[in-house]
Design an enzyme around this catalytic site. Structure first.
Site, PDB file in Angstrom:
ATOM      1  N   TRP A 266       0.856  -1.186   0.000  1.00 54.51           N
ATOM      2  CA  TRP A 266       0.000   0.000   0.000  1.00 54.51           C
ATOM      3  C   TRP A 266       0.890   1.234   0.000  1.00 54.51           C
ATOM      4  O   TRP A 266       1.735   1.380   0.885  1.00 54.51           O
ATOM      5  CB  TRP A 266      -0.876  -0.058   1.256  1.00 54.51           C
ATOM      6  CG  TRP A 266      -2.009   0.889   1.339  1.00 54.51           C
ATOM      7  CD1 TRP A 266      -3.236   0.743   0.784  1.00 54.51           C
ATOM      8  CD2 TRP A 266      -2.063   2.117   2.083  1.00 54.51           C
ATOM      9  NE1 TRP A 266      -4.051   1.812   1.119  1.00 54.51           N
ATOM     10  CE2 TRP A 266      -3.341   2.658   1.913  1.00 54.51           C
ATOM     11  CE3 TRP A 266      -1.132   2.815   2.859  1.00 54.51           C
ATOM     12  CZ2 TRP A 266      -3.738   3.856   2.490  1.00 54.51           C
ATOM     13  CZ3 TRP A 266      -1.506   4.015   3.432  1.00 54.51           C
ATOM     14  CH2 TRP A 266      -2.809   4.525   3.251  1.00 54.51           C
TER      15      TRP A 266
ATOM     16  N   ASP B  79     -12.705   5.678  -7.794  1.00 55.51           N
ATOM     17  CA  ASP B  79     -12.449   4.755  -6.694  1.00 55.51           C
ATOM     18  C   ASP B  79     -12.240   3.354  -7.250  1.00 55.51           C
ATOM     19  O   ASP B  79     -13.147   2.772  -7.844  1.00 55.51           O
ATOM     20  CB  ASP B  79     -13.623   4.768  -5.708  1.00 55.51           C
ATOM     21  CG  ASP B  79     -13.304   4.086  -4.394  1.00 55.51           C
ATOM     22  OD1 ASP B  79     -12.380   3.242  -4.366  1.00 55.51           O
ATOM     23  OD2 ASP B  79     -13.979   4.380  -3.390  1.00 55.51           O
TER      24      ASP B  79
END
Length: 234
Positions: A39, A133
């Site tokens: 991440w 998104d």
């Protein structure tokens, strides 16, 4: 994903040792390691924005596009009265578009918190906030809150437009890469190519994002800047 990227250099460093200083951004070993398959940190995304500004936006003298840093986007959503941030944020009086990385962290005291990134692109001139998104609709609430607060700051109502056809990630760690790749595409292929009077579709529908290639490209750029710095110091 297998990448050869100077890992021997990284092994010699401690977690918080600096790996690259690039203008206002300082990348540590931990930041760079996330580009392998993790991440992405705030710093990596901030580096990418700094890079886009200096290598691309700088060549468009009359563009009034702002790439808001992750820390500023987070500060905006966490501050009850956004008007108190006017002195801390860029001057938006002539801005046409604002890119904001959106984080789902709810704890204002947690550095590098959250578990998901998405991208909000605000067309100030059109009064529309486009939301991209890659785990739709994971960050919808955060994006809506940010849109409302930015509208208050700008003194105008913004229409929130969630784009469900945005490219979707296939794992739990590529969201930051999607944000960076989409930011560059929207900036260079959409906004920078548009005529002032031309209406441009801001949809990313049908656009394939190769996250592995995105990580590799970002890492290669970081390595190139690092080697350039080493040559200058030698």
């Amino acid at each position: 994903m297998t990448m050869r990227w100077g890992i021997s250099n990284l092994k010699k460093l401690r977690s918080d040792d600096p790996y690259l200083s690039y203008h206002d951004v300082r990348l540590t070993k931990d930041d760079v390691v996330t580009l392998k398959d993790d991440w992405l940190t705030d710093n990596v995304i901030a580096f990418w924005e700094e890079y886009l500004e200096r290598d691309y936006l700088a060549h468009y003298r009359f563009s009034n596009i702002v790439l808001l840093r992750p820390s500023m986007s987070f500060m905006l959503i966490q501050t009850p009265n956004p008007l108190t941030l006017k002195d801390a944020l860029p001057d938006f009086s002539k801005t046409t578009h604002i890119f904001l990385p959106i984080n789902d962290c709810r704890n204002a005291n947690q550095a590098e918190g959250g578990s998901h990134w998405s991208l909000l692109l605000v067309s100030v001139v059109d009064g529309i906030a486009f939301h991209y998104d890659s785990l739709n609709p994971a960050n919808r609430d955060e994006a809506i809150q940010t849109t409302k607060k930015l509208g208050t700051l700008l003194g105008k109502q913004l229409q929130f437009l969630d784009l469900p056809d945005s490219p979707q990630q296939e794992n739990s760690s590529d969201c930051g890469v999607f944000v960076c790749v989409q930011m560059k595409h929207l900036l260079l292929k959409k906004l920078m190519r548009a005529d002032k009077e031309q209406k441009v579709s801001m949809s990313m529908g049908g656009k394939h994002i190769d996250a592995a290639q995105g990580r590799k490209t970002m890492l290669e750029i970081i390595e190139a800047f690092r080697k350039e710095g080493e040559r200058r110091r030698s």
